[in-house]
Motif scaffolding. Structure first.
Motif, short mmCIF file in Angstrom:
data_model
loop_
_atom_site.label_atom_id
_atom_site.label_comp_id
_atom_site.label_asym_id
_atom_site.label_seq_id
_atom_site.Cartn_x
_atom_site.Cartn_y
_atom_site.Cartn_z
N ALA A 107 -1.22 7.03 -6.63
CA ALA A 107 -2.40 7.53 -6.32
C ALA A 107 -3.15 8.55 -7.96
O ALA A 107 -2.61 9.34 -7.63
CB ALA A 107 -2.44 8.45 -4.58
N GLN A 108 -4.08 8.98 -7.39
CA GLN A 108 -4.58 10.09 -8.40
C GLN A 108 -5.21 10.69 -7.79
O GLN A 108 -5.84 12.13 -8.52
CB GLN A 108 -5.62 9.37 -9.41
CG GLN A 108 -4.94 7.97 -10.66
CD GLN A 108 -4.16 9.03 -11.32
OE1 GLN A 108 -3.75 9.81 -11.89
NE2 GLN A 108 -2.71 8.19 -10.92
N TYR A 130 -7.26 12.26 -3.65
CA TYR A 130 -7.26 12.36 -2.18
C TYR A 130 -7.70 11.05 -1.40
O TYR A 130 -7.16 10.72 -0.43
CB TYR A 130 -8.55 13.45 -1.43
CG TYR A 130 -8.65 13.47 -0.31
CD1 TYR A 130 -7.32 13.71 0.54
CD2 TYR A 130 -9.57 13.21 0.40
CE1 TYR A 130 -7.81 13.27 2.43
CE2 TYR A 130 -9.71 13.60 1.79
CZ TYR A 130 -8.80 13.90 3.08
OH TYR A 130 -9.35 13.52 4.07
N TRP A 131 -8.98 10.95 -2.19
CA TRP A 131 -9.75 9.21 -1.37
C TRP A 131 -8.44 8.25 -1.47
O TRP A 131 -8.66 7.99 -0.55
CB TRP A 131 -11.33 9.28 -2.03
CG TRP A 131 -12.18 10.29 -1.25
CD1 TRP A 131 -12.47 11.40 -2.35
CD2 TRP A 131 -12.41 10.67 0.16
NE1 TRP A 131 -12.92 11.99 -1.43
CE2 TRP A 131 -13.11 12.00 0.08
CE3 TRP A 131 -11.95 9.29 1.05
CZ2 TRP A 131 -13.91 11.87 0.73
CZ3 TRP A 131 -12.36 10.32 2.14
CH2 TRP A 131 -13.43 11.10 2.46
N ASP A 132 -8.72 7.74 -2.92
CA ASP A 132 -7.23 6.67 -3.08
C ASP A 132 -6.03 6.53 -2.31
O ASP A 132 -5.46 6.20 -1.80
CB ASP A 132 -7.21 6.26 -4.32
CG ASP A 132 -6.94 7.71 -4.89
OD1 ASP A 132 -6.84 8.80 -4.69
OD2 ASP A 132 -5.85 7.09 -6.23
N LEU A 133 -5.52 8.44 -1.77
CA LEU A 133 -4.56 8.28 -1.33
C LEU A 133 -4.47 7.88 0.52
O LEU A 133 -3.46 7.50 0.72
CB LEU A 133 -3.72 9.21 -1.72
CG LEU A 133 -2.12 10.19 -0.80
CD1 LEU A 133 -1.20 8.88 -1.47
CD2 LEU A 133 -1.72 11.06 -1.64
N ILE A 188 -7.34 6.52 1.45
CA ILE A 188 -7.23 4.70 1.44
C ILE A 188 -5.59 3.92 1.95
O ILE A 188 -5.10 3.17 2.37
CB ILE A 188 -8.28 4.19 0.50
CG1 ILE A 188 -9.64 4.33 0.90
CG2 ILE A 188 -8.20 2.21 0.64
CD1 ILE A 188 -10.36 4.69 -0.43
N TYR A 189 -4.57 4.50 0.75
CA TYR A 189 -3.66 3.79 0.83
C TYR A 189 -2.42 4.19 1.95
O TYR A 189 -2.46 3.24 2.87
CB TYR A 189 -2.66 4.30 -0.41
CG TYR A 189 -3.58 3.86 -2.02
CD1 TYR A 189 -4.58 2.89 -1.82
CD2 TYR A 189 -3.21 4.50 -3.04
CE1 TYR A 189 -4.74 2.18 -2.87
CE2 TYR A 189 -3.92 4.43 -3.82
CZ TYR A 189 -4.24 3.13 -4.43
OH TYR A 189 -5.11 2.74 -4.96
N LEU A 233 1.39 1.48 -3.91
CA LEU A 233 0.30 1.73 -4.40
C LEU A 233 0.42 3.81 -3.89
O LEU A 233 -0.86 4.22 -5.34
CB LEU A 233 -1.20 1.45 -3.68
CG LEU A 233 -1.24 0.06 -4.32
CD1 LEU A 233 -2.03 -0.31 -3.60
CD2 LEU A 233 -1.76 -0.68 -5.66
N CYS A 234 0.25 4.04 -2.94
CA CYS A 234 0.65 5.54 -2.86
C CYS A 234 1.20 6.37 -4.24
O CYS A 234 0.58 7.41 -4.07
CB CYS A 234 2.09 6.03 -1.55
SG CYS A 234 0.48 5.33 -0.22
N PHE A 244 0.79 -0.87 -0.04
CA PHE A 244 0.11 -0.32 -0.06
C PHE A 244 1.38 1.50 0.22
O PHE A 244 0.43 2.14 -0.48
CB PHE A 244 -0.85 0.13 1.63
CG PHE A 244 -1.89 -0.60 0.73
CD1 PHE A 244 -3.07 -0.34 -0.28
CD2 PHE A 244 -2.37 -2.48 1.38
CE1 PHE A 244 -4.34 -1.10 -0.24
CE2 PHE A 244 -3.53 -2.87 0.64
CZ PHE A 244 -4.45 -2.69 0.02
#
Length: 417
Positions: free
Chosen positions: A112-113, A115-118, A120-121, A108-109, A105
């Motif tokens: 990130a595209q 705020y929200w996916d970053l 979560i990661y 995966l950061c 994870f």
């Protein structure tokens, strides 16, 4: 770092077979210290990168700050969950789970595209980080002889400070060239190192023996309050870890502002004075481990608590920059040196079936309470002054000493059960 064998020779005492640190013990120390260094490295590079992330992804200040907050929340959750799982399923196995979770994870950061996916990661990566302190401390304590247990605990604790220093040195050099996405990928490297070392380890013998009386995950937690005496120790350790984290975060977050307000330092000069304080903290952790194995856990805690109260109060009254430089190092030594003793104290206070649970639950209680340190110091500084806010920190070490006197037993030399 002097070797235990050399220490025995220097003191003129003969080492018995149970006093000798074997190859497995050194590998366990390395795997634990690297994991805790990864923890410190990750959190500090995130602090350095917030401005770049905010600009690139168009985040608000609140959103950028929440990335740190949710990483810490994840770490608290991960610490509690993985600590209990480690006591049930094994140190090495669960540490491998935490490393894989963190590495995947964190990687995966970098992709990130928004705020929200970053977010979560970062939260899930924080969950992976959370298990590092307690499980690593339990592993190292179980792999080393009782005679050197405080020392090995202090060496693991030094891993965090090494990671912090590494981040402070590398991030300014690399960030302009590889950006924040590249820095997240760099943050995965310590995880691979830790995984490589741990992949060659087996479970400590004391843990394997404990599996004859396997406990459920819930039973591991209940062992922290199984009777009045154990509950008393748990409360005492929770006070100690809370004061430790409150003082550490309160001082480290506000020290640059305190120096700027009192002496008119710019950011570079404040950073230099703060770095000297961090070096003092590292020295304190090492010294604490040496002392605790020689004079005992309780006297060492009381000595450092008295030193912390005196030095925080003294530091808050200073006005001369050079005096504040060396006084900051001494303050850091006493304020953070006690980190060198928590691993040994908690390893000796609880049975193997609950050791990692105790380490992670009690330390993360302290981390949760200590997280309020910067808020409280900031509120007092806004209402009165930085000088009063820093000076009032001395009072919490008096509370710390009272908890040590009344609630903490002396456990030096105790064999783990």
């Amino acid at each position: 770092m002097s070797s235990p064998a050399a220490a025995s020779a220097a003191s003129g005492t003969a080492s018995t077979s149970s006093d000798i640190v074997n190859r497995y013990g050194w590998k366990a120390l390395a795997g634990s210290a690297v994991g805790y260094a990864m923890d410190g490295f990750d959190l500090l590079i995130l602090g350095f990168m917030l401005s770049a992330i905010r600009e690139d992804l168009g985040l608000t200040a609140a959103q950028a700050g929440s990335l740190v907050t949710w990483t810490l929340i994840g770490a608290v959750v991960g610490g509690v969950v993985f600590g209990m799982l480690s006591d049930r399923y094994g140190r090495i196995r669960v540490l491998t789970w935490t490393i894989v979770l963190f590495a995947v994870f964190t990687g995966l950061c970098a992709f990130a595209q928004g705020y929200w996916d970053l977010l979560i990661y970062r939260t899930i990566a924080g969950i992976g980080l959370g298990g590092e302190f307690g499980i690593g401390m339990a592993l190292a304590a179980e792999a080393w002889p009782a005679r050197y247990r405080a020392r090995v605990s202090s060496y693991v604790a030094l891993g965090w400070q090494v990671g912090v220093l590494g981040a402070a040195l590398l991030t300014p050099l690399l960030l302009p060239y590889i950006g924040w996405r590249g820095m997240f990928l760099v943050g995965v490297i310590p995880a691979f190192v830790a995984w490589f070392i741990r992949n060659r380890l087996h479970e400590p013998e004391v843990f394997v023996r404990s599996q004859e009386k396997k406990q459920s995950v819930l039973q591991c937690f209940k062992l922290l309050v199984k009777d009045r005496a154990t509950t008393r120790i748990s409360v005492g350790i929770a006070v100690l870890t809370s004061v430790q984290n409150f003082g550490y975060y309160g001082i480290m977050i506000w020290m640059p502002a305190f120096l700027a307000n009192k002496l008119g330092f710019n950011l570079t000069k404040s950073a230099l004075w703060t770095a000297v304080t961090i070096l003092g903290m590292m020295a304190g952790i090492w010294i604490f481990g040496q002392l605790a194995d020689r004079i005992g856990r309780k006297p060492s805690f009381l000595l450092f608590q008295a030193g912390a109260a005196a030095m925080v109060l003294f530091y808050s009254q200073l006005n001369d920059p050079i005096t504040m430089l060396w006084a900051g190092a001494l303050m850091g030594m006493f304020v953070n040196g006690m980190m060198g003793g928590f691993g040994a104290l908690m390893s000796e206070a609880y049975p193997t079936e609950a050791r990692a649970t105790a380490q992670n639950v009690l330390f993360n209680i302290g981390r949760a309470v200590g997280g309020a340190g910067p808020v409280v110091i900031g509120a007092i500084a806004a209402q009165y002054s930085f000088q009063m806010a820093i000076g009032l920190l001395a009072a919490i070490y008096v509370l710390d000493a009272l908890a040590t006197l009344w609630l903490i037993p002396e456990l030096k030399g105790k064999e783990l059960d």
